[in-house]
Scaffold this motif. Structure first.
Motif, short mmCIF file in Angstrom:
data_model
loop_
_atom_site.label_atom_id
_atom_site.label_comp_id
_atom_site.label_asym_id
_atom_site.label_seq_id
_atom_site.Cartn_x
_atom_site.Cartn_y
_atom_site.Cartn_z
N PHE A 75 1.11 -1.40 -0.24
CA PHE A 75 -0.24 -0.12 -0.30
C PHE A 75 0.93 1.56 -0.07
O PHE A 75 1.18 2.36 -0.87
CB PHE A 75 -0.86 -0.03 1.56
CG PHE A 75 -1.77 1.39 1.09
CD1 PHE A 75 -2.88 0.81 0.90
CD2 PHE A 75 -1.83 1.99 1.93
CE1 PHE A 75 -3.99 2.13 0.40
CE2 PHE A 75 -2.11 3.15 2.59
CZ PHE A 75 -3.80 3.78 1.23
N PHE A 76 1.66 1.06 0.91
CA PHE A 76 2.93 2.27 1.07
C PHE A 76 4.00 2.43 0.27
O PHE A 76 5.06 1.97 0.50
CB PHE A 76 3.10 2.67 2.60
CG PHE A 76 1.98 3.23 3.62
CD1 PHE A 76 1.51 5.04 3.27
CD2 PHE A 76 1.34 2.64 4.29
CE1 PHE A 76 0.19 4.93 3.97
CE2 PHE A 76 0.40 2.56 4.92
CZ PHE A 76 -0.24 4.11 5.59
N ASN A 77 3.54 2.05 -0.83
CA ASN A 77 4.92 1.83 -1.88
C ASN A 77 6.31 2.55 -2.01
O ASN A 77 6.11 3.03 -3.20
CB ASN A 77 4.39 0.75 -2.98
CG ASN A 77 3.35 2.38 -3.93
OD1 ASN A 77 3.20 2.76 -3.43
ND2 ASN A 77 3.53 1.90 -5.49
N TYR A 78 6.39 3.48 -0.60
CA TYR A 78 7.78 4.43 -1.58
C TYR A 78 8.98 3.56 -1.52
O TYR A 78 9.75 4.52 -2.80
CB TYR A 78 7.61 5.24 0.17
CG TYR A 78 6.96 5.85 0.65
CD1 TYR A 78 5.74 6.47 0.68
CD2 TYR A 78 6.14 4.35 1.79
CE1 TYR A 78 4.75 7.53 0.45
CE2 TYR A 78 5.13 5.39 2.96
CZ TYR A 78 4.64 6.95 1.97
OH TYR A 78 3.48 7.45 2.56
N ASP A 79 9.08 2.85 -0.86
CA ASP A 79 10.48 2.40 -1.73
C ASP A 79 10.44 2.52 -3.57
O ASP A 79 11.48 2.05 -4.15
CB ASP A 79 10.95 1.16 -1.09
CG ASP A 79 12.59 0.47 -1.31
OD1 ASP A 79 13.34 1.19 -0.37
OD2 ASP A 79 12.57 -0.59 -1.65
N ASP A 80 9.66 1.86 -3.99
CA ASP A 80 9.27 2.03 -5.69
C ASP A 80 10.22 3.18 -6.27
O ASP A 80 10.61 2.93 -7.67
CB ASP A 80 8.01 1.19 -5.80
CG ASP A 80 7.49 0.27 -5.95
OD1 ASP A 80 8.43 -0.76 -5.29
OD2 ASP A 80 6.51 0.17 -5.74
N TYR A 81 10.12 3.47 -5.76
CA TYR A 81 10.24 4.73 -6.15
C TYR A 81 11.63 6.21 -6.19
O TYR A 81 12.08 7.08 -6.64
CB TYR A 81 9.52 6.38 -5.63
CG TYR A 81 8.21 5.72 -6.32
CD1 TYR A 81 7.87 5.92 -7.82
CD2 TYR A 81 7.23 5.70 -5.63
CE1 TYR A 81 6.15 5.83 -7.71
CE2 TYR A 81 6.06 4.93 -5.54
CZ TYR A 81 4.90 5.69 -7.06
OH TYR A 81 4.07 5.01 -7.85
#
Length: 489
Positions: free
Chosen positions: A230-236
């Protein structure tokens, strides 16, 4: 005369990001000096690793599951009665300056005056987080990496205004006429990770420490994958962006430390330093890429742990305490410092005065506790800590167990060894026993989901929550005013 009580709270400051906590990079001279003058609590925890539920627990002095402020769309609205209101009702001036993250300044939150308050958006907050059973994509997660850079932001501008307002309030000669209490609440180092040049220049991205477990993948646990999906911050984040983000976070931490120093110098200039108990805390930490997580929402130390320093009359100087403490202890501290007796409304509260704990022998048996029932989670998570052990309970899923003495970065889940190791079996059993002394996790989990379903319907159903204003960080008061002016309603 009883002492004044000054709480300075930051937002999203992880407990290890201070010189006095042994960090090799972060520069926090003002917090370090406060620790020299007072006591550093080394095992302090947030009641919930999320802003809104934590701030409700801090105000009420009680656990999230007892008051029902589960999430970022259920903000504090004046009940149960806050410790601020107890002090004010006893005749003390009690002021807030800065972020509160309650429902509204139209509620009686307990202050004599709220200066520059930040409350949740529209009195509602973050509605999309209620949709735990059927979560939509959270596209706003891209903003975390997108905002990394150098320069001012609305948050650093807001912190400068908060600091100036606190300096002016403390300088007013009326402060010396009778004891007061103040809650000065800064927003840094909370993202956006845009750092003013003066502070950004202190940190070279090339020299940043790598996150814990960098490149090793995510922990193998279903609920943690729910949260990171949900909080896929690391993808960026690639490595360069991660280094820039850490440099910006450390720069914002030093900027926040400077704001704290300005407030403390204003207190000293007013002649009231020696008669003021000062408490510095943050509402939760920030994972900053550790084990693939960014921001908070999880029970690792970098997220659920908080910095906590007390100084002033009755607080030992140059002291460290390993007893587990919590932000829920602030209510009991305020009453003890300000000489306000407990009443029936405080019955059953878990807190103890931090000033009392600072003067007592360390107690490895006191339980640290935190819980999470907010966006991204598909089940309730509960953490208990005692001595070297940390137990994390996920309703309907396997637990985690960490030995913080041998594994301070929590990279080895010892619960997997429980079948074959009698010491681990005993620690797991003790963790569950301690948790069930505090609450029944199954009952709490069911009640949280039930309350959230009801809240979803109150807000107009799932569709309304999905299309509500989505944000990665709460707009400042000025931005919220502009939003109201632009609204067609």
């Amino acid at each position: 005369m009883t002492p004044n009580f000054l709480v300075i709270i930051s937002d999203e400051h992880r407990k290890d990001a201070m010189g006095c906590a042994g960090h090799p990079i972060v520069k926090t001279p003002n917090l370090d000096a406060l620790a020299v003058r007072g006591t550093l609590f080394e095992a302090a925890y947030t009641p919930s690793p999320m802003c809104v539920p934590t701030r409700a627990a801090l105000a009420t002095g009680n656990w999230v599951h007892r008051t029902g402020h589960w999430d970022s769309a259920t903000p504090y609205a004046g009940e149960p009665r806050s410790w601020m209101r107890q002090l004010r009702d006893a005749g003390r001036e009690v002021v807030s300056i800065g972020k509160l993250h309650f429902r509204s300044n139209e509620d009686d939150n307990g202050f004599s005056q709220e200066i520059l308050p930040m409350h949740v958006v529209g009195g509602v907050g973050w509605a999309v987080g209620l949709l735990r059973e059927n979560p939509p994509p959270y596209d706003a997660a891209a903003e975390l990496a997108g905002d990394v850079g150098t320069g001012p932001s609305t948050y650093t501008d807001y912190d400068r205004a908060i600091t100036e307002a606190a300096e002016a309030w403390l300088a007013d000669p009326v402060r010396g006429e009778q004891p007061w209490a103040a809650f000065v609440s800064l927003v840094s180092p909370h993202y956006p990770l845009t750092c003013p040049e003066e502070w950004s220049a202190l940190y070279d991205p090339a020299e940043m420490d790598l996150p814990v477990g960098y490149g090793e993948g995510l922990p193998d646990h279903e609920e943690l994958r729910n949260i990171v999906d949900f909080f896929n911050y690391d993808d960026y984040f690639d490595e360069q962006k991660m280094r820039e983000a850490k440099a910006a976070y450390y720069g914002l931490t030093s900027f926040m430390d400077d704001c704290v120093g300005r407030v403390l110098r204003a207190l000293e200039a007013s002649g009231q330093l020696e008669n003021t108990v000062v408490l510095y805390v943050s509402d939760h930490g920030d994972m900053m890429g550790d084990q693939g997580f960014w921001t908070k929402q999880v029970m690792y130390e970098a997220s659920a742990g908080v910095p906590m320093i007390a100084a002033g009359p009755g607080v030992p100087a140059g002291h460290r305490v390993s007893t587990c403490t919590n932000l829920t202890d602030i209510a009991a501290t305020a009453r003890e410092v300000c000489g306000v007796a407990d009443d029936a409304g405080n019955a059953g509260q878990p807190g103890q005065s931090l000033r009392v704990l600072a003067n007592a022998p360390d107690d490895s048996d006191r339980t640290g506790f935190s819980e999470y029932h907010d966006g991204g989670s598909k089940t309730g998570s509960f953490m208990v800590r005692w001595g070297r052990w940390k137990y994390v309970h996920y309703v309907g899923q396997p637990p985690q167990l960490f030995d913080l003495q041998s594994d301070p970065h929590e990279q080895v889940n010892r619960a997997i060894d429980g079948v074959n190791d009698p010491d681990i079996r005993a620690a797991l059993a003790e963790g569950e026993r301690r948790l069930r002394t505090i609450c029944d996790p199954d009952e709490v989990n069911a009640r949280a989901f039930s309350d959230q379903r009801r809240k979803i319907e109150e807000l107009g159903g799932e569709s309304a929550c999905r299309t509500a204003f989505v944000f990665n960080h709460t707009p400042t008061p000025t931005e919220q005013d502009e939003m109201r002016e632009d609204s067609p309603l």
